[in-house]
Design an enzyme around this catalytic site. Structure first.
Site, short mmCIF file in Angstrom:
data_model
loop_
_atom_site.label_atom_id
_atom_site.label_comp_id
_atom_site.label_asym_id
_atom_site.label_seq_id
_atom_site.Cartn_x
_atom_site.Cartn_y
_atom_site.Cartn_z
N GLN A 29 0.83 -1.20 0.00
CA GLN A 29 0.00 0.00 0.00
C GLN A 29 0.87 1.26 0.00
O GLN A 29 0.34 2.36 -0.10
CB GLN A 29 -0.91 0.02 1.24
CG GLN A 29 -1.86 -1.16 1.31
CD GLN A 29 -2.66 -1.25 2.60
OE1 GLN A 29 -2.80 -2.33 3.16
NE2 GLN A 29 -3.19 -0.14 3.10
N CYS B 153 -8.33 1.46 9.81
CA CYS B 153 -8.37 2.28 11.01
C CYS B 153 -7.10 3.10 11.08
O CYS B 153 -6.03 2.60 10.83
CB CYS B 153 -8.47 1.35 12.21
SG CYS B 153 -7.65 1.88 13.68
#
Lengths: 174, 802
Positions: free
Chosen positions: B229, B377
């Site tokens: 990512q 989160c």
């Protein structure tokens, strides 16, 4: 065609039993020489080179590897390649041609039925299995038919809508 | 140049796919055809395959490793062990939290599933056979599976590799005002307490982790295709760890089959595949299986939360105090801003007006896999919001107050922004009470309460749970946020070609969020270039500008802002070109979407496309040619979306099974770039919230075995279990400091959702004496609570059946 193999010695050649199978994939007839333990998903991905069928969990739970064998959805990660000898396999690449889309493919785009796209081919193949046997499914029918396919992105609501969109389009087209 | 007598009609922003258009996704065209390009789809000439041998034991000394039989298997090219990695100084690697992590174990194994050896062979089947042929002699040590065991007298020191580490404590950390908080508690009429365990969870994208490392001896270049990512962070880390020149490292993150935080950390498999490719001078592919993914890669949560609220009788909250014990596993490998040891846990209660608060946090080592720790989160915000809303529910019950009224009374008010929280955050904007009202109306609150009372009389258990959340999204400003010292800005690079078409690259990396679609919409909004004329590329460090990647809902707040800012730079130059073409001074040029015109003669204008052509064919004397630019965006603050989630359930008292009756979500994430995509994000988040509340968790038995190491044990909801969701977008509070007023959204529902489901079940159980059932709220836990009238803990080790 030219294929060059590493020479692993005569002993290695004897150790690995090979099986010859004939099968049809997306309408094309194929012959493959394979180890009996080869999984169907690996035959499709590495042997035939069709990478639209994905490997998710290895344990028949996630359904990312769903393909049709003789028209019925199965999970190719837990079927041996030798089991498709003489049979017909359809993958996501066989849903439609590149220039035209299957109503399921259109439906998934129209209803935002995918995000990362990894589960999508398996979802569409499982949905195709449903629509082939039940052209007028209810939302509950769709949810049940897709309960063997996991998606982590969408929450399924739009996937269900996508399948219903496709069913509607197929019906409208007669 | 367009010289017309009448002023042309203004562009319709929605028609060109601008801000607010529910534009269909660009990336879908390849995914629906099975033509995505995920890491495992990459095949390079001469490519070999790598498999990893993992430890079956959670804690053991390695006495010996015999690889001779593995080497003998035909088709095996290389067998690597920790000892061999050590000769290259690669047996250990640094983590993102300034700890170290074993790449391949040398001295001990410290969790079940730890990487012990790797085999590189012609074929993955051969590599797996060879892994089975490796003989490892282990001397078992006592396993530790929770913080209490870790801190018990005589507990074995897990990290005996670290000099000066005499116990299993990683850190003690605190934030807030202790004195002020103590004073608030001294003045309280009522003190309300709660204790919870937020279970270990795994982000579990359907696609596991993997890499294809390709070192080219001839050019000296290392190319790694991998599931990351944050490709630029990886490049920096590889440069530092492997001591390769950074310009000779190219990290490519192709299509990613879901990330959710799991694909931020650096895993041993990546490192070993890189070394193997360098040693063998051939491409090496490593694709993890599901068990490998679940037992060894970045987990999340696994934290013990205890806290209390100081309350006045009228319901006003005077102070909040909490302590957390975090189970980090065998290596402290959290991907989080360096400054904050327990992430942004101190964002808890940010939506409530609380005068004083204090938080203490302790982190410990256990014999469990190390963290990523974030899962949909922003750095522990999920735990912070879960604790907050479970605490709020308990406090309202203790005071005998209505759940909605208690929240409304203590919310930060609309005219109180920017609001400084007791832990020092500055929340930017919001309309909290309005969101709550929308939610209550949608769930038909008053009527449900009546229905609930009626049902009780018939022995039916109905419950309603409210959860609210505000979340610090878009890390973050360079004063406070860095990872390994690298400031958490992001970037966008826009090249407008002479025909008015453009290519945009950013330092973020989409994993399903739809950047290829939405970034074009921001360009369309800023420049009037239709979104379909803008190609978006991400994930290749050779072409993308440096950025920190996509996680923590930071793409829109940071990279998205950079897209707006680079578009504005382009517009500023285009204005000069327009003045030149219109033969007026720049001050006389006005802008409307897609077009500059002469202020005194609006019919005289030039389009942005005409300016683009001029940038390459007709620029004024002295002007640099071209219409390309780059922007780096250092956000002034985090963005603070707000949401209210309300769930109603019915619990079957005979079985403990609970069904969701209705779920309402009211999300205020500021301006929505693409409402369709935003709603997709919210539904996905709600599903993961439902998953964590109902079934999804990883636990351990007393022997340190991981329970939840495959999809037969690690339960994820399917279309059959997942409830339907009703979404509301009526409340829009634009972010005051973001260039287009947007706030983060990707994680909100996964952050705020769990407490809504749990609160609903606990509400159904009100009056039974049960204050808490730990997640997941499994039917057997509910049933046990109903039988015993006691709380039910879910903390490991799991109870055995005997």
């Amino acid at each position: 065609m030219t294929v060059v193999y590493d020479d692993l010695g005569d002993e290695a050649a004897e150790e690995v039993p090979m099986r010859r199978i004939r099968f049809t994939i997306n309408g094309a007839k194929k012959i493959a020489e394979i180890e009996p333990r080869l999984l169907l998903s690996h035959l499709i991905r590495r042997g035939v080179g069709l990478t639209g069928t994905h490997m998710g969990c290895d344990t028949t739970n996630c359904g990312a590897c769903t393909v049709l064998v003789d028209g019925k959805p199965i999970k190719s990660c837990t079927m041996l390649a030798v089991q498709v000898d003489g049979r017909e396999v359809t993958t996501v690449e066989g849903l439609a041609s590149m220039s035209e889309l299957h109503p399921l493919q259109e439906g998934f785009k129209q209803e935002h039925g995918l995000q990362c796209g990894f589960c999508t081919p398996g979802m569409m193949m499982a949905a195709k299995g449903l629509l082939d046997r039940n052209p007028e499914p209810t939302e509950e029918d769709v949810r049940w038919a897709l309960s063997g396919n996991l998606c982590r992105c969408t929450g399924y609501q739009n996937i269900v809508k996508s399948v219903l969109w496709a069913a509607e389009k197929i019906r409208a087209e007669g | 140049m367009t010289e017309t007598t009448a002023r042309p009609a203004a562009l319709d922003e929605i028609k060109i796919g601008g801000l607010g258009a529910s534009r269909k996704r660009v990336e879908d065209d390849r995914f629906i055809r099975g033509k995505g390009n995920y890491t495992d789809d990459i095949t390079l000439p001469g490519m070999l395959h790598m498999e990893i041998l993992r430890s079956p034991l959670p804690h053991a000394r390695i006495k010996s490793i015999d690889t001779s039989k593995a080497w003998e298997i035909p088709g095996v090219h290389l067998v690597l062990t920790g000892e061999m990695m050590a000769t290259r100084n690669l047996a250990w690697m640094p983590t993102l939290s300034y700890d170290t992590q074993a790449v391949l174990a040398t001295d001990k194994v410290r969790f079940q599933g730890q990487e012990v050896a790797a085999v590189i062979a012609d074929d993955p089947y051969i590599a797996k056979d060879a892994c089975d042929a490796i003989d490892v002699d282990y001397e078992p040590l006592p396993p530790i599976v929770n913080p209490a065991q870790a801190q018990a007298d005589g507990a074995p020191v897990i990290r005996d590799d670290k000099e000066g580490q005499v116990n299993n404590v990683i850190y003690d950390w605190e934030v807030g005002d202790k004195t002020g908080t103590d004073r608030a508690f001294a003045q309280a009429d009522v003190i309300s307490k709660i204790e919870l365990h937020y279970p270990r969870s795994h982000p579990s994208p359907i696609e596991c982790c993997g890499s294809v490392a390709d070192f080219n001896r001839a050019t000296g270049k290392l190319t790694v295709y991998m599931t990351t990512q944050a490709p630029h962070i990886i490049r920096a880390a590889v440069a530092m760890v492997a001591e390769l020149p950074e310009q000779m490292i190219r990290i490519v993150s192709p299509d990613i089959g879901g990330g959710f935080g799991n694909k931020v950390p650096i895993y041993p498999g990546y490192v070993v595949s890189i070394l193997a490719s360098i040693l063998l001078e051939r491409p090496v592919k490593w694709i993890e299986d599901k068990t490998g993914n679940l037992i060894s890669t970045g987990f999340a949560r696994d934290i013990y939360l205890q806290g209390e609220l100081a309350l006045r009788n009228d319901g006003k909250i005077l102070g909040m105090r909490m302590h957390t014990d975090a189970d980090h596993g065998a290596f402290f490998a959290d991907a989080q801003p360096s400054k904050f040891k327990i992430g942004l846990m101190h964002s808890t209660f940010a939506a409530y007006d609380i005068p004083a608060a204090h938080l203490t946090a302790r982190g410990v080592y256990t014999n469990k896999a190390p963290g990523g720790v974030a899962y949909r989160c922003s750095f522990r915000v999920t735990e912070a919001m879960f604790f907050q809303e479970r605490m709020i529910q308990a406090a309202a019950d203790d005071l005998g107050m209505d759940q909605a009224a208690f929240r409304r009374m203590n919310f930060v008010k609309d005219d109180d922004f920017p609001h400084r929280t007791p832990f020092g955050f500055l929340t930017d904007s919001g309309q909290y009470a309005k969101c709550l009202d929308v939610g209550l109306k949608a769930i038909d609150y008053e009527n449900f309460r009546k229905e609930q009372q009626e049902a009780r009389k018939q022995g039916r258990l109905l419950g309603l749970g409210i959860s609210t959340m505000t979340e610090p999204l878009g890390a973050g400003n360079s004063r406070e946020y860095d990872i390994l010292g690298i400031k958490m800005f992001d970037s966008a690079d826009l090249k407008v070609h002479m025909t008015g078409k453009a290519i945009l690259r950013t330092g973020a990396k989409t994993q399903g969020q739809g950047h290829e679609t939405t970034w074009g919409q921001i360009v369309a909004h800023e420049l009037g270039i239709p979104a379909e004329d803008v190609t978006v590329e991400e994930g290749d460090t050779d072409t993308a500008p440096f950025g920190m990647g996509t996680y923590a809902s930071r793409s829109t707040p940071v990279a998205g802002a950079a897209v707006a800012m680079v578009s504005r730079k382009i517009r500023a130059k285009a204005r000069k070109l327009a003045a030149h073409l219109l033969e007026v001074s720049e001050e006389d040029v006005e802008w409307e979407l897609g077009r500059f015109y002469v202020r005194s003669a609006p019919e005289r204008g030039v389009t942005i496309q005409e300016c683009a052509m001029a940038a390459y064919s007709n620029m004024p004397d002295g002007m640099e040619p071209g219409l390309e630019n780059t922007a780096y965006y250092d956000p002034p603050n985090l963005t603070w979306p707000f949401a209210v989630y309300i769930v109603t359930v019915e619990v079957d008292p005979a079985t403990g099974v609970w069904d969701v009756l209705k779920t309402v979500a009211v999300d205020d994430c500021g301006v929505r770039i693409n409402p369709m995509i935003v709603e997709g994000q919210i539904m996905g988040g709600l599903t993961e919230a439902y998953a964590m509340a109902s079934m999804q968790f990883i636990t351990f038995d007393g022997d340190g075995n991981c329970v939840g190491s495959n999809y037969m044990d690690y339960l994820l909801p399917s279309a059959w279990e997942t409830p339907g969701f009703e979404l509301h977008s009526e409340v829009v509070t634009p972010c005051p400091h973001h260039p287009i007023g947007a706030k983060g959204i990707g994680e909100c529902a996964a952050v705020g959702g769990p407490a809504a489901f749990v609160n609903a079940v606990m509400d159904a159980l009100s009056g039974t004496g049960v204050r808490n059932i730990d997640m997941p709220v499994l039917p057997d836990r509910v049933w046990e609570a109903l039988q015993t009238h006691h709380d039910v803990s879910g903390a490991p080790p799991v109870r055995s059946d005997s």
